[in-house]
Scaffold this active site. Structure first.
Site, PDB file in Angstrom:
ATOM      1  N   GLN A   1       0.879  -1.161   0.000  1.00 19.03           N
ATOM      2  CA  GLN A   1       0.000   0.000   0.000  1.00 19.03           C
ATOM      3  C   GLN A   1       0.918   1.212   0.000  1.00 19.03           C
ATOM      4  OE1 GLN A   1      -2.387  -1.200   3.437  1.00 19.03           O
ATOM      5  NE2 GLN A   1      -4.171  -1.100   2.107  1.00 19.03           N
ATOM      6  N   SER A   2       0.501   2.290  -0.656  1.00 20.03           N
ATOM      7  CA  SER A   2       1.389   3.412  -0.937  1.00 20.03           C
ATOM      8  C   SER A   2       1.688   4.342   0.226  1.00 20.03           C
ATOM      9  CB  SER A   2       0.820   4.256  -2.076  1.00 20.03           C
ATOM     10  OG  SER A   2       0.784   3.502  -3.257  1.00 20.03           O
ATOM     11  N   SER A   3       0.829   4.379   1.225  1.00 22.21           N
ATOM     12  CA  SER A   3       1.054   5.348   2.296  1.00 22.21           C
ATOM     13  C   SER A   3       0.786   4.714   3.660  1.00 22.21           C
ATOM     14  CB  SER A   3       0.133   6.560   2.118  1.00 22.21           C
ATOM     15  OG  SER A   3      -1.208   6.202   2.374  1.00 22.21           O
TER      16      SER A   3
ATOM     17  N   GLN B   1      -2.891   4.569   4.359  1.00 23.90           N
ATOM     18  CA  GLN B   1      -3.584   3.411   3.790  1.00 23.90           C
ATOM     19  C   GLN B   1      -3.358   2.170   4.643  1.00 23.90           C
ATOM     20  OE1 GLN B   1      -1.957   3.358  -0.168  1.00 23.90           O
ATOM     21  NE2 GLN B   1      -3.770   4.339  -1.034  1.00 23.90           N
TER      22      GLN B   1
END
Length: 99
Positions: free
Chosen positions: A21-23, A26
């Protein structure tokens, strides 16, 4: 259900499940996505893989801004070396427009 596309030479090599997941937001707030991604391991088992490597080193790391993703690099290296019969990942991208 076993796919007719999975051959013995695929099963002789390991499977890689790449979870990302990118962040950090998230990772903390979209737990369903993480659960769905990790659950793909069951699908790999159902298809016949016994050696499954889960790579989740890159959780919370964006691909933007030149941040290194060691997990992604390791996955690509393993694939290029011919050690992988299959790799699976879930790609979800979202762009938020601000008005």
């Amino acid at each position: 259900m076993i796919s007719d596309k999975v051959r013995p030479h695929h099963l002789e090599r390991k499977a890689i499940l790449y979870v990302r997941q990118s962040s950090a937001h998230q990772v903390l707030h979209n737990r369903e996505s993480s659960a769905l991604q990790y659950a793909m391991r069951d699908r790999l088992t159902a298809l016949g893989w016994s050696e499954i490597e889960v790579i989740d080193d890159d959780l919370g790391r964006s691909a933007a801004g030149g941040i290194q993703r060691a997990g992604f690099e390791r996955m690509v290296a393993e694939i290029c070396l011919g050690k992988v019969g299959v790799h699976i990942s879930l790609m979800v991208s979202s762009d938020f427009a601000r008005s």
